[in-house]
Design a protein around this motif. Structure first.
Motif, PDB file in Angstrom:
ATOM      1  N   TYR A   1       0.829  -1.199   0.000  1.00 43.36           N
ATOM      2  CA  TYR A   1       0.000   0.000   0.000  1.00 43.36           C
ATOM      3  C   TYR A   1       0.866   1.252   0.000  1.00 43.36           C
ATOM      4  N   VAL A   2       0.327   2.320  -0.568  1.00 44.83           N
ATOM      5  CA  VAL A   2       0.977   3.622  -0.486  1.00 44.83           C
ATOM      6  C   VAL A   2       1.099   4.015   0.987  1.00 44.83           C
ATOM      7  N   PRO A   3       2.256   4.489   1.433  1.00 43.23           N
ATOM      8  CA  PRO A   3       2.404   4.878   2.842  1.00 43.23           C
ATOM      9  C   PRO A   3       1.367   5.911   3.258  1.00 43.23           C
ATOM     10  N   GLY A   4       0.957   5.824   4.525  1.00 40.89           N
ATOM     11  CA  GLY A   4      -0.082   6.719   5.035  1.00 40.89           C
ATOM     12  C   GLY A   4       0.226   8.190   4.843  1.00 40.89           C
ATOM     13  N   LEU A   5       1.499   8.574   4.964  1.00 41.22           N
ATOM     14  CA  LEU A   5       1.879   9.977   4.807  1.00 41.22           C
ATOM     15  C   LEU A   5       1.607  10.501   3.405  1.00 41.22           C
TER      16      LEU A   5
ATOM     17  N   GLY B   1       9.448  -8.928   1.471  1.00 35.98           N
ATOM     18  CA  GLY B   1       8.076  -8.657   1.884  1.00 35.98           C
ATOM     19  C   GLY B   1       8.031  -7.970   3.233  1.00 35.98           C
ATOM     20  N   GLY B   2       6.932  -7.286   3.478  1.00 35.49           N
ATOM     21  CA  GLY B   2       6.755  -6.663   4.784  1.00 35.49           C
ATOM     22  C   GLY B   2       7.171  -5.213   4.816  1.00 35.49           C
ATOM     23  N   MET B   3       6.198  -4.357   5.135  1.00 36.97           N
ATOM     24  CA  MET B   3       6.472  -2.931   5.256  1.00 36.97           C
ATOM     25  C   MET B   3       7.367  -2.669   6.459  1.00 36.97           C
ATOM     26  N   PHE B   4       8.325  -1.747   6.310  1.00 31.37           N
ATOM     27  CA  PHE B   4       9.056  -1.267   7.470  1.00 31.37           C
ATOM     28  C   PHE B   4       9.486   0.171   7.254  1.00 31.37           C
ATOM     29  N   GLN B   5       9.688   0.865   8.366  1.00 33.23           N
ATOM     30  CA  GLN B   5      10.007   2.296   8.353  1.00 33.23           C
ATOM     31  C   GLN B   5      11.155   2.546   9.323  1.00 33.23           C
ATOM     32  N   LEU B   6      12.211   3.166   8.817  1.00 33.96           N
ATOM     33  CA  LEU B   6      13.363   3.537   9.633  1.00 33.96           C
ATOM     34  C   LEU B   6      13.275   5.014   9.982  1.00 33.96           C
ATOM     35  N   MET B   7      13.510   5.346  11.252  1.00 39.26           N
ATOM     36  CA  MET B   7      13.521   6.742  11.672  1.00 39.26           C
ATOM     37  C   MET B   7      14.821   7.044  12.412  1.00 39.26           C
TER      38      MET B   7
ATOM     39  N   THR C   1       5.924  21.481   5.168  1.00 39.94           N
ATOM     40  CA  THR C   1       6.971  22.438   5.510  1.00 39.94           C
ATOM     41  C   THR C   1       8.272  21.999   4.863  1.00 39.94           C
ATOM     42  N   SER C   2       9.269  22.853   4.888  1.00 37.32           N
ATOM     43  CA  SER C   2      10.582  22.534   4.326  1.00 37.32           C
ATOM     44  C   SER C   2      11.521  22.012   5.408  1.00 37.32           C
ATOM     45  N   GLU C   3      10.990  21.778   6.598  1.00 40.13           N
ATOM     46  CA  GLU C   3      11.815  21.330   7.706  1.00 40.13           C
ATOM     47  C   GLU C   3      11.877  19.804   7.746  1.00 40.13           C
ATOM     48  N   ASP C   4      12.587  19.283   8.762  1.00 42.79           N
ATOM     49  CA  ASP C   4      12.668  17.844   8.951  1.00 42.79           C
ATOM     50  C   ASP C   4      11.269  17.286   9.226  1.00 42.79           C
ATOM     51  N   PRO C   5      11.040  16.014   8.972  1.00 43.19           N
ATOM     52  CA  PRO C   5      12.032  15.043   8.530  1.00 43.19           C
ATOM     53  C   PRO C   5      12.166  14.962   7.011  1.00 43.19           C
ATOM     54  N   THR C   6      13.325  14.478   6.575  1.00 41.45           N
ATOM     55  CA  THR C   6      13.503  14.114   5.181  1.00 41.45           C
ATOM     56  C   THR C   6      12.837  12.756   4.976  1.00 41.45           C
ATOM     57  N   LEU C   7      12.007  12.644   3.961  1.00 39.37           N
ATOM     58  CA  LEU C   7      11.268  11.409   3.703  1.00 39.37           C
ATOM     59  C   LEU C   7      11.803  10.741   2.439  1.00 39.37           C
ATOM     60  N   TRP C   8      12.159   9.450   2.570  1.00 46.03           N
ATOM     61  CA  TRP C   8      12.628   8.644   1.438  1.00 46.03           C
ATOM     62  C   TRP C   8      11.769   7.400   1.401  1.00 46.03           C
ATOM     63  N   VAL C   9      11.080   7.170   0.277  1.00 49.43           N
ATOM     64  CA  VAL C   9      10.137   6.058   0.174  1.00 49.43           C
ATOM     65  C   VAL C   9      10.510   5.166  -1.001  1.00 49.43           C
ATOM     66  N   ILE C  10      10.516   3.863  -0.754  1.00 49.20           N
ATOM     67  CA  ILE C  10      10.683   2.877  -1.815  1.00 49.20           C
ATOM     68  C   ILE C  10       9.358   2.138  -1.976  1.00 49.20           C
ATOM     69  N   LEU C  11       8.778   2.242  -3.159  1.00 46.52           N
ATOM     70  CA  LEU C  11       7.508   1.596  -3.469  1.00 46.52           C
ATOM     71  C   LEU C  11       7.761   0.366  -4.337  1.00 46.52           C
ATOM     72  N   HIS C  12       7.180  -0.758  -3.976  1.00 45.07           N
ATOM     73  CA  HIS C  12       7.265  -1.933  -4.841  1.00 45.07           C
ATOM     74  C   HIS C  12       6.395  -1.694  -6.077  1.00 45.07           C
ATOM     75  N   GLU C  13       6.851  -2.164  -7.233  1.00 47.91           N
ATOM     76  CA  GLU C  13       6.091  -1.935  -8.467  1.00 47.91           C
ATOM     77  C   GLU C  13       4.693  -2.520  -8.398  1.00 47.91           C
ATOM     78  N   VAL C  14       4.520  -3.612  -7.658  1.00 44.79           N
ATOM     79  CA  VAL C  14       3.189  -4.221  -7.581  1.00 44.79           C
ATOM     80  C   VAL C  14       2.169  -3.233  -7.041  1.00 44.79           C
TER      81      VAL C  14
END
Length: 274
Positions: free
Chosen positions: A109-113, A209-215, A152-165
């Motif tokens: 799924y597309v991330p909630g953000l 497989g499996g969604m994960f998020q690093l902060m 906003t232009s402030e933190d956090p920097t967001l980097w997302v990898i989407l699976h093609e499926v």
């Protein structure tokens, strides 16, 4: 700001002040208390400053160590129950605004953000008959609140990898999915995040497989949030966080470049548009 979240932040600051008061009354340093409840002294300090909040079992151990009569655990449970988020996700929603970077891998799924309201509604539709399904309006409000991070232009920097499926499943139908993909393109054009697509052609790497998020944070160790259906877990054990970081680096290397990824997302949106 979404009122329940403001209330919770005030509540966690009070929790931290009470924890500090009881700890000092017991004559313990942060490290000494941490040794007793099996966390680091720096974590105790972060609890006291409301930078992070303890799991219920940690609050219970602190109650025992400080002879509080169960006060900390009761406060912890009340604050968790008062959150508009599921209990397993509430700590994540609190940590996101404090993060320097958020790196997320999204295989289904597309991330909630990044979700549009229509896409969110569509993801919840299959569960509509379940009595445990959360209120759609509450979910939309909380996700809109979280998405303000990108305004906003402030933190956090967001980097997302989407699976093609994820691009190929028309959640909510062609029109809703096309709008969702175009929304991602718009966010990228605002220079607020980086998006890559992990293509089917990546082979074994694309089978992760499996969604994960690093902060990551300026004044605290990094954490990982992993989610499955109806559950999630926050991981802060350094060696495990390190393994997730390695996995993310491998996914990033196997993914298309940001430019090629954007082209693929735009192409997928066009195929859905009449």
């Amino acid at each position: 700001m979404f009122a329940p979240l403001r209330h919770l932040r005030i509540g966690w600051r009070f929790f931290g002040s009470e924890l500090k008061r009881y700890r000092e009354a017991a004559g313990l340093t942060q490290q000494e208390l941490g040794d007793v409840v099996f966390v680091s002294g720096s974590y105790v300090g972060q609890f006291e400053q409301a930078i992070r909040r303890p799991q219920l079992d940690i609050a219970q151990r602190m109650d025992t160590a400080l002879d509080t009569g169960g006060l900390l655990a009761r406060m912890c449970a009340e604050l968790v129950n008062g959150s508009p988020y599921d209990a397993y996700f509430a700590p994540v929603a609190e940590l996101e605004p404090q993060a320097l970077t958020i790196c997320e891998y999204a295989p289904t799924y597309v991330p909630g953000l990044l979700q549009t309201p229509e896409y969110t509604r569509a993801t919840m539709a299959p569960r509509a008959a379940l009595k445990t399904t959360p209120d759609v309006d509450v979910v939309l409000a909380t996700r809109a609140e979280r998405a303000k991070l990108l305004d906003t232009s402030e933190d956090p920097t967001l980097w997302v990898i989407l699976h093609e499926v994820l691009l190929r499943i028309a959640v909510g139908g062609p029109a809703v999915m096309a709008a969702q993909l175009n929304h991602i393109v718009q966010r990228v054009s605002e220079h607020r995040l980086i998006v890559q697509v992990l293509p089917f052609s990546a082979g074994a790497a694309a089978a992760v497989g499996g969604m994960f998020q690093l902060m990551t944070f300026a004044d605290a160790p990094p954490v990982v949030y992993c989610e499955a259906a109806h559950t999630g877990i926050l991981v802060d054990e350094p060696s495990r966080v390190g393994r997730y970081q390695q996995t993310y680096d491998l996914l990033r290397a196997a993914a298309l470049s940001p430019e090629a990824s954007l082209d693929l997302i735009e192409s997928a949106a066009r195929t859905l548009t009449p």
